[in-house]
Design an enzyme around this catalytic site. Structure first.
Site, PDB file in Angstrom:
ATOM      1  N   LYS A  13       0.809  -1.209   0.000  1.00  0.00           N
ATOM      2  CA  LYS A  13       0.000   0.000   0.000  1.00  0.00           C
ATOM      3  C   LYS A  13       0.853   1.275   0.000  1.00  0.00           C
ATOM      4  O   LYS A  13       0.560   2.211  -0.737  1.00  0.00           O
ATOM      5  CB  LYS A  13      -0.920  -0.014   1.226  1.00  0.00           C
ATOM      6  CG  LYS A  13      -2.093   0.927   1.136  1.00  0.00           C
ATOM      7  CD  LYS A  13      -3.223   0.476   2.038  1.00  0.00           C
ATOM      8  CE  LYS A  13      -2.810   0.398   3.495  1.00  0.00           C
ATOM      9  NZ  LYS A  13      -2.829   1.724   4.139  1.00  0.00           N
ATOM     10  N   ARG A  88     -10.179   4.199   8.860  1.00  0.00           N
ATOM     11  CA  ARG A  88     -10.061   2.755   9.094  1.00  0.00           C
ATOM     12  C   ARG A  88     -11.384   2.144   9.509  1.00  0.00           C
ATOM     13  O   ARG A  88     -11.530   0.923   9.522  1.00  0.00           O
ATOM     14  CB  ARG A  88      -9.047   2.472  10.209  1.00  0.00           C
ATOM     15  CG  ARG A  88      -7.605   2.639   9.797  1.00  0.00           C
ATOM     16  CD  ARG A  88      -6.679   2.131  10.887  1.00  0.00           C
ATOM     17  NE  ARG A  88      -5.312   2.568  10.668  1.00  0.00           N
ATOM     18  CZ  ARG A  88      -4.472   1.999   9.823  1.00  0.00           C
ATOM     19  NH1 ARG A  88      -4.861   0.952   9.106  1.00  0.00           N
ATOM     20  NH2 ARG A  88      -3.255   2.473   9.680  1.00  0.00           N
ATOM     21  N   ARG A 128      10.319 -12.841   4.567  1.00  0.00           N
ATOM     22  CA  ARG A 128      11.251 -11.734   4.805  1.00  0.00           C
ATOM     23  C   ARG A 128      12.257 -12.087   5.894  1.00  0.00           C
ATOM     24  O   ARG A 128      11.915 -12.730   6.878  1.00  0.00           O
ATOM     25  CB  ARG A 128      10.474 -10.466   5.210  1.00  0.00           C
ATOM     26  CG  ARG A 128       9.692  -9.904   4.044  1.00  0.00           C
ATOM     27  CD  ARG A 128       8.570  -8.967   4.439  1.00  0.00           C
ATOM     28  NE  ARG A 128       8.814  -8.180   5.604  1.00  0.00           N
ATOM     29  CZ  ARG A 128       8.846  -6.838   5.624  1.00  0.00           C
ATOM     30  NH1 ARG A 128       8.636  -6.164   4.517  1.00  0.00           N
ATOM     31  NH2 ARG A 128       9.045  -6.207   6.736  1.00  0.00           N
ATOM     32  N   ARG A 161      11.553 -11.238  11.743  1.00  0.00           N
ATOM     33  CA  ARG A 161      10.888 -10.387  12.742  1.00  0.00           C
ATOM     34  C   ARG A 161       9.601 -11.063  13.204  1.00  0.00           C
ATOM     35  O   ARG A 161       8.921 -11.742  12.431  1.00  0.00           O
ATOM     36  CB  ARG A 161      10.533  -9.036  12.114  1.00  0.00           C
ATOM     37  CG  ARG A 161      11.702  -8.078  12.028  1.00  0.00           C
ATOM     38  CD  ARG A 161      11.285  -6.801  11.331  1.00  0.00           C
ATOM     39  NE  ARG A 161       9.853  -6.498  11.564  1.00  0.00           N
ATOM     40  CZ  ARG A 161       9.216  -5.460  11.044  1.00  0.00           C
ATOM     41  NH1 ARG A 161       9.862  -4.634  10.260  1.00  0.00           N
ATOM     42  NH2 ARG A 161       7.955  -5.256  11.299  1.00  0.00           N
ATOM     43  N   ARG A 172      -3.000 -10.650  11.753  1.00  0.00           N
ATOM     44  CA  ARG A 172      -3.147  -9.255  11.279  1.00  0.00           C
ATOM     45  C   ARG A 172      -4.124  -9.191  10.117  1.00  0.00           C
ATOM     46  O   ARG A 172      -4.906  -8.237  10.001  1.00  0.00           O
ATOM     47  CB  ARG A 172      -1.781  -8.692  10.852  1.00  0.00           C
ATOM     48  CG  ARG A 172      -0.896  -8.328  12.049  1.00  0.00           C
ATOM     49  CD  ARG A 172       0.551  -8.133  11.638  1.00  0.00           C
ATOM     50  NE  ARG A 172       0.751  -6.991  10.766  1.00  0.00           N
ATOM     51  CZ  ARG A 172       1.796  -6.870   9.931  1.00  0.00           C
ATOM     52  NH1 ARG A 172       2.703  -7.822   9.840  1.00  0.00           N
ATOM     53  NH2 ARG A 172       1.918  -5.796   9.191  1.00  0.00           N
TER      54      ARG A 172
END
Ligand SMILES: [Zn+2]
Length: 217
Positions: A13, A88, A128, A161, A172
Site C-alpha cells: 500500500k 479505518r 522476509r 521479525r 493481522r
C-alpha cells in the site's frame, strides 16, 4: 481527485500510495506522516499523540481526527489528495465526510481497495529476513542473499521479525478483514469503491491502479 487507499498489510500500500499520488499530482497523506510531522513540529496534537505512542498505546481517534482535519485544510489539498491509513472504520469515514464538507470540498471520489489473496500476503511477509546489523530486509524467494541467512552487505546474521511470522501475519489479516469489511461496504454503497487486483509485480499493480482511476476523470 479525492482518493482513499485501502489494503491489507503486505499489499504494498505504501508503495502504491506514492506512485498513484505522484501520477494524479495530489499530495499523499498518511496518518503515519501526519503523526511524525506533528510530533517533530511540537504541535499541541503532536505532544498529545507522542504521550500515547511513548507509552506504547494507540493514538485515540479524537487526536488522529484533529490531525487529519488540520492537514486536509492545508492549501495543497484544495484540489485533491490521497489518504492512506485513514479512515479505518465507518465512524471515521463519516467524520471524513464532515471534514470535507467543512472545508468546502465534495465527498471522496474514489476508494481504491488493494485486493490480495491471504496466502500471497503470507508468502510475501513470512519470507522476509532482516539483518541484525544493518536492518536491510531480504526475501528467501524474491530477494535472497548469496548465502542463506547471511547479509550480503555486512555478513550480519538474518532473522525473521516477530511481525513476519506466519501466525502473526494471519492474525493481522484477520483483524484487517474484520475491521475493514464494514468500511468497504460503506463505500461500495456510495458507488465509489474500486477493487484492484494487487497480485504480482509492483509496476503491474501501479499500471492497473492508474488505469482504473482514468475512468473517474
Ligand atoms: Zn546487513
Amino acid at each position: 481527485m479525492r482518493l482513499v487507499l485501502l489494503g491489507p498489510p503486505g499489499a504494498g500500500k505504501g508503495t502504491q500510495a506514492q506512485f498513484v499520488a505522484a501520477e494524479r499530482r495530489v499530495p499523499k497523506i498518511s496518518t503515519g506522516d501526519i503523526f511524525r510531522a506533528n510530533v517533530s513540529r511540537g504541535t499541541e496534537l503532536g505532544v498529545a499523540a507522542k504521550k500515547y505512542m511513548d507509552a506504547g498505546d494507540l493514538v485515540p481517534d479524537e487526536v488522529t481526527i484533529e490531525m487529519v482535519r488540520d492537514r486536509l485544510g492545508e492549501e495543497d489539498c484544495a484540489h485533491g489528495f490521497l489518504l492512506d491509513g485513514f479512515p479505518r472504520t465507518v465512524p471515521q469515514a463519516e467524520v471524513l465526510g464532515e471534514i470535507l464538507t467543512e472545508h468546502g470540498h465534495p465527498p471522496v471520489d474514489v476508494v481504491l481497495e488493494l485486493v490480495v489473496d491471504d496466502d500471497e500476503v503470507v508468502r510475501r511477509l513470512s519470507g522476509r529476513r532482516t539483518c541484525r546489523t544493518c536492518n536491510r530486509v531480504w526475501h528467501v524467494d524474491f530477494d535472497p542473499p548469496e548465502v542463506d541467512n547471511v547479509c550480503d552487505v555486512d555478513r550480519g546474521e538474518l532473522y525473521q521479525r516477530d511481525d513476519d511470522r506466519e501466525e502473526v501475519v494471519r492474525h493481522r489479516l484477520d483483524v484487517y478483514a474484520e475491521q475493514t469489511a464494514p468500511l468497504v461496504a460503506y463505500y461500495a454503497q456510495r458507488g465509489v469503491l474500486v477493487g484492484l487486483d494487487a497480485t504480482g509485480p509492483v509496476d503491474d499493480v501501479t499500471l492497473r491502479a492508474i488505469d482504473a482511476l482514468r475512468r473517474f476523470a
